[in-house]
Design a protein around this motif. Structure first.
Motif, PDB file in Angstrom:
ATOM      1  N   VAL A 152      55.004  39.908  31.435  1.00 24.17           N
ATOM      2  CA  VAL A 152      54.282  41.900  30.565  1.00 24.17           C
ATOM      3  C   VAL A 152      54.595  42.880  31.079  1.00 24.17           C
ATOM      4  CG1 VAL A 152      52.380  40.337  29.347  1.00 24.17           C
ATOM      5  CG2 VAL A 152      52.150  40.633  32.062  1.00 24.17           C
ATOM      6  N   THR A 153      53.997  43.624  31.145  1.00 21.54           N
ATOM      7  CA  THR A 153      54.346  45.264  31.417  1.00 21.54           C
ATOM      8  C   THR A 153      53.232  45.578  32.319  1.00 21.54           C
ATOM      9  OG1 THR A 153      53.546  46.049  29.813  1.00 21.54           O
ATOM     10  CG2 THR A 153      55.480  45.692  29.543  1.00 21.54           C
ATOM     11  N   GLY A 154      53.541  46.336  33.144  1.00 17.76           N
ATOM     12  CA  GLY A 154      52.766  46.458  34.473  1.00 17.76           C
ATOM     13  C   GLY A 154      52.894  46.056  36.189  1.00 17.76           C
ATOM     14  N   THR A 155      52.908  46.636  36.851  1.00 20.57           N
ATOM     15  CA  THR A 155      52.349  46.048  38.356  1.00 20.57           C
ATOM     16  C   THR A 155      51.219  45.902  38.790  1.00 20.57           C
ATOM     17  OG1 THR A 155      54.385  47.910  38.442  1.00 20.57           O
ATOM     18  CG2 THR A 155      52.562  46.640  39.837  1.00 20.57           C
ATOM     19  N   TYR A 156      50.698  44.512  38.897  1.00 22.79           N
ATOM     20  CA  TYR A 156      49.154  44.269  39.617  1.00 22.79           C
ATOM     21  C   TYR A 156      49.201  45.109  40.899  1.00 22.79           C
ATOM     22  CZ  TYR A 156      46.518  40.804  42.021  1.00 22.79           C
ATOM     23  OH  TYR A 156      44.985  40.610  42.672  1.00 22.79           O
ATOM     24  N   GLN A 157      47.313  45.441  40.339  1.00 19.33           N
ATOM     25  CA  GLN A 157      47.236  46.832  41.757  1.00 19.33           C
ATOM     26  C   GLN A 157      45.950  45.626  42.163  1.00 19.33           C
ATOM     27  OE1 GLN A 157      44.957  49.777  40.024  1.00 19.33           O
ATOM     28  NE2 GLN A 157      45.986  51.095  41.778  1.00 19.33           N
ATOM     29  N   ALA A 158      44.791  44.885  41.220  1.00 11.70           N
ATOM     30  CA  ALA A 158      43.475  44.633  42.180  1.00 11.70           C
ATOM     31  C   ALA A 158      42.899  43.436  40.760  1.00 11.70           C
ATOM     32  CB  ALA A 158      42.851  45.686  41.868  1.00 11.70           C
ATOM     33  N   ALA A 159      42.678  43.001  41.472  1.00  8.25           N
ATOM     34  CA  ALA A 159      41.833  41.547  40.537  1.00  8.25           C
ATOM     35  C   ALA A 159      40.487  41.692  40.975  1.00  8.25           C
ATOM     36  CB  ALA A 159      42.051  40.613  40.014  1.00  8.25           C
ATOM     37  N   ARG A 160      39.092  41.207  40.375  1.00 17.35           N
ATOM     38  CA  ARG A 160      37.894  40.941  40.639  1.00 17.35           C
ATOM     39  C   ARG A 160      37.485  39.597  39.283  1.00 17.35           C
ATOM     40  NH1 ARG A 160      34.646  43.717  36.587  1.00 17.35           N
ATOM     41  NH2 ARG A 160      35.450  45.692  35.728  1.00 17.35           N
ATOM     42  N   VAL A 161      36.616  39.262  39.599  1.00 17.24           N
ATOM     43  CA  VAL A 161      35.442  37.969  38.951  1.00 17.24           C
ATOM     44  C   VAL A 161      35.554  38.873  37.598  1.00 17.24           C
ATOM     45  CG1 VAL A 161      33.734  36.989  38.805  1.00 17.24           C
ATOM     46  CG2 VAL A 161      35.274  36.660  41.191  1.00 17.24           C
ATOM     47  N   TYR A 162      35.373  38.093  36.162  1.00 18.80           N
ATOM     48  CA  TYR A 162      34.975  39.382  35.331  1.00 18.80           C
ATOM     49  C   TYR A 162      34.176  38.132  34.481  1.00 18.80           C
ATOM     50  CZ  TYR A 162      35.686  42.239  30.799  1.00 18.80           C
ATOM     51  OH  TYR A 162      35.123  43.214  30.011  1.00 18.80           O
ATOM     52  N   GLY A 163      33.424  38.867  34.036  1.00 21.56           N
ATOM     53  CA  GLY A 163      32.292  37.657  33.288  1.00 21.56           C
ATOM     54  C   GLY A 163      30.750  36.953  33.515  1.00 21.56           C
ATOM     55  N   SER A 164      30.797  36.499  32.538  1.00 23.25           N
ATOM     56  CA  SER A 164      29.505  35.480  32.920  1.00 23.25           C
ATOM     57  C   SER A 164      29.559  34.326  32.825  1.00 23.25           C
ATOM     58  CB  SER A 164      27.863  36.215  32.346  1.00 23.25           C
ATOM     59  OG  SER A 164      27.994  36.603  31.434  1.00 23.25           O
ATOM     60  N   GLY A 165      30.596  33.496  32.405  1.00 21.79           N
ATOM     61  CA  GLY A 165      30.432  32.251  31.477  1.00 21.79           C
ATOM     62  C   GLY A 165      30.302  31.121  32.452  1.00 21.79           C
ATOM     63  N   HIS A 166      29.873  29.289  32.245  1.00 21.13           N
ATOM     64  CA  HIS A 166      29.426  28.750  32.848  1.00 21.13           C
ATOM     65  C   HIS A 166      30.391  27.360  33.171  1.00 21.13           C
ATOM     66  CE1 HIS A 166      25.803  30.137  32.019  1.00 21.13           C
ATOM     67  NE2 HIS A 166      25.277  29.402  30.704  1.00 21.13           N
ATOM     68  N   ILE A 167      32.048  28.310  31.869  1.00 18.36           N
ATOM     69  CA  ILE A 167      32.926  26.755  32.803  1.00 18.36           C
ATOM     70  C   ILE A 167      34.491  27.152  32.637  1.00 18.36           C
ATOM     71  CG2 ILE A 167      34.490  25.025  30.988  1.00 18.36           C
ATOM     72  CD1 ILE A 167      31.252  24.716  31.554  1.00 18.36           C
ATOM     73  N   ASN A 168      34.553  28.374  32.096  1.00 25.98           N
ATOM     74  CA  ASN A 168      35.923  28.829  33.271  1.00 25.98           C
ATOM     75  C   ASN A 168      36.454  29.830  33.752  1.00 25.98           C
ATOM     76  OD1 ASN A 168      37.810  27.319  31.392  1.00 25.98           O
ATOM     77  ND2 ASN A 168      37.481  28.545  29.815  1.00 25.98           N
ATOM     78  N   ASP A 169      37.424  29.911  35.101  1.00 26.75           N
ATOM     79  CA  ASP A 169      37.194  30.797  36.027  1.00 26.75           C
ATOM     80  C   ASP A 169      37.564  32.312  35.515  1.00 26.75           C
ATOM     81  OD1 ASP A 169      35.234  29.844  38.185  1.00 26.75           O
ATOM     82  OD2 ASP A 169      37.175  28.488  38.739  1.00 26.75           O
ATOM     83  N   THR A 170      36.991  33.397  35.450  1.00 29.65           N
ATOM     84  CA  THR A 170      38.199  34.726  34.396  1.00 29.65           C
ATOM     85  C   THR A 170      38.181  35.662  36.199  1.00 29.65           C
ATOM     86  OG1 THR A 170      36.933  34.068  33.022  1.00 29.65           O
ATOM     87  CG2 THR A 170      37.272  36.070  33.015  1.00 29.65           C
ATOM     88  N   TYR A 171      39.021  36.149  35.839  1.00 33.52           N
ATOM     89  CA  TYR A 171      39.538  37.806  36.412  1.00 33.52           C
ATOM     90  C   TYR A 171      40.795  38.782  35.424  1.00 33.52           C
ATOM     91  CZ  TYR A 171      39.519  33.920  39.958  1.00 33.52           C
ATOM     92  OH  TYR A 171      39.067  33.279  41.284  1.00 33.52           O
ATOM     93  N   LEU A 172      39.737  40.092  35.571  1.00 33.67           N
ATOM     94  CA  LEU A 172      40.090  41.591  35.150  1.00 33.67           C
ATOM     95  C   LEU A 172      40.990  41.587  35.994  1.00 33.67           C
ATOM     96  CD1 LEU A 172      40.222  44.075  33.219  1.00 33.67           C
ATOM     97  CD2 LEU A 172      38.636  44.789  34.831  1.00 33.67           C
ATOM     98  N   ILE A 173      41.816  41.662  35.940  1.00 32.80           N
ATOM     99  CA  ILE A 173      43.657  42.257  36.457  1.00 32.80           C
ATOM    100  C   ILE A 173      43.559  43.367  36.235  1.00 32.80           C
ATOM    101  CG2 ILE A 173      45.869  42.088  36.768  1.00 32.80           C
ATOM    102  CD1 ILE A 173      44.340  39.583  37.502  1.00 32.80           C
ATOM    103  N   GLN A 174      44.000  45.130  36.605  1.00 37.26           N
ATOM    104  CA  GLN A 174      44.025  45.660  36.542  1.00 37.26           C
ATOM    105  C   GLN A 174      45.422  46.580  37.582  1.00 37.26           C
ATOM    106  OE1 GLN A 174      40.435  46.605  39.132  1.00 37.26           O
ATOM    107  NE2 GLN A 174      40.106  47.982  37.801  1.00 37.26           N
TER     108      GLN A 174
END
Length: 368
Positions: free
Chosen positions: A16-38
């Motif tokens: 994908v395009t874009g350079t990783y800057q930061a990540a944070r936990v995202y959402g309120s799901g019960h099952i999977n681990d989810t991150y927002l990659i900025q």
């Protein structure tokens, strides 16, 4: 992900395009681990990185193939029918490939990760705030059924066997009762009796399906309101979390949506006085839903639709209580007794539905 790996390491393996800057936990799901990659450049998109729970989903590559096939079909329908302004199909999730060519990266622990575009200027809600939002939900989930009605449903992998097979879940519930520690069983005693008294009525949709009286459709199977993405004007723009897309009955989606959309409280509300079945939200959602599905559903599907919110609330109550009796092995919990509180909240909602059963049935039948 091993201790030597990071979210950035996983992200770097996607093409994908874009350079990783930061990540944070995202959402309120019960099952999977989810991150927002900025990413560092505003011209490039941000991303959603998800670790698929391999204990819940036994075949992540097949699950991701389901998502790819269904979203490709929806994109085709969007282009074919010029759906730019259609509620719930403005945006369609898109899986992004890894350098390997797969729609996943496997880490050193053999966990699977997938990547999606992040949709900016959007929001999710755990609790519906007004009837307009409820109607948006009805149109969006109705469109999902409408535009997947010609998808070859038997090509889909069963990502979780028996997911909405209530008869099977009742078997697991009975087994959990037999094996539960005495202290947990004692706390759940009255609720168990209440649920057992309603078993025959709640299994009628599944029995009709097994007899071939209901068509198998592509169903989302987890239509909580927080799986619907809204823009800042409260218009539904995207349906999220397609991990459980499988063959199913339309009642699963309609009923599970109302379980959350027409609940005035939270799914695990600690104050049960906050919880009731909101008839105004139910009616708004149903109007939106029938606006998109009335000419799609069969007469038998429509006839059994009033049972759907009861069945799905009952099923979720069973699932939370089973997990509690088994020692909290499935759902993420935030405190001891969390699954028991979830059970009490769902049961309170079910009882509120029962007090409005005649009005629920009459309103749905008024469209036929």
């Amino acid at each position: 992900m091993s201790s030597s790996e990071t979210v950035q390491d996983i992200f770097s393996q996607f093409n994908v395009t874009g350079t990783y800057q930061a990540a944070r936990v995202y959402g309120s799901g019960h099952i999977n681990d989810t991150y927002l990659i900025q990413t560092s450049d505003p011209a490039n998109p941000d991303y959603i990185l998800r670790k698929i729970n391999k204990y819940v989903f036994k075949n992540p590559p097949a699950l991701l193939n389901n998502i790819a096939m269904v979203t490709d079909h929806l994109r085709y329908k969007k282009e074919q029918h010029h759906l730019e302004d259609e509620t719930g199909l403005n945006q369609i999730l898109k899986l992004l490939p890894a350098f390997s060519g797969n729609y996943y990266v496997m880490d050193k622990n053999e966990d699977y990760w997938s990547l999606l575009y992040f949709i900016p200027d959007s929001k999710t809600l755990d609790v519906v705030e007004n009837d307009d939002q409820a109607m948006e939900g009805g149109k969006a989930f109705g469109n999902f059924i409408r535009y997947l009605r010609d998808f070859p449903v038997k090509e889909l992998h069963i990502s979780i066997p028996h997911f909405h097979d209530l008869e099977k879940r009742l078997e697991w519930f009975d087994q959990a009762i037999k094996e539960a520690p005495k202290d947990r069983l004692d706390r759940a005693g009255d609720m168990i009796s209440y649920l057992e008294d309603r078993t025959e009525k709640m299994t009628s949709i599944g029995i009709a399906g097994r007899k071939g009286l209901l068509p198998l459709r592509v169903t989302h199977n987890d239509t909580k309101f927080n799986n619907l993405l809204l823009n800042q004007s409260d218009k539904a723009i995207c349906i999220l979390d397609l991990d459980t897309v499988m063959p199913g009955y339309v009642h699963y989606d309609y009923g599970d949506a109302l379980r959350t959309i027409a609940n005035t409280g939270e799914e695990d509300d600690k104050d049960l006085n906050n919880i009731r079945f909101n008839l105004a939200c139910f009616k708004a959602f149903t109007r939106g839903y029938f606006n998109r599905t009335l000419d799609v559903l069969t007469e038998k599907e429509k006839k059994l639709l009033p049972l759907a919110p009861f069945m799905m609330t009952y099923e979720q109550t069973i699932r939370f209580l089973t997990d509690y009796l088994q020692g909290d092995i499935y759902y993420k919990t935030d405190y001891p007794g969390h699954n028991l509180q979830r059970t009490k909240a769902q049961l309170t909602l079910y009882k509120s539905m029962e007090s409005a059963e005649n009005e629920i049935r009459s309103y749905i039948y008024s469209f036929m």
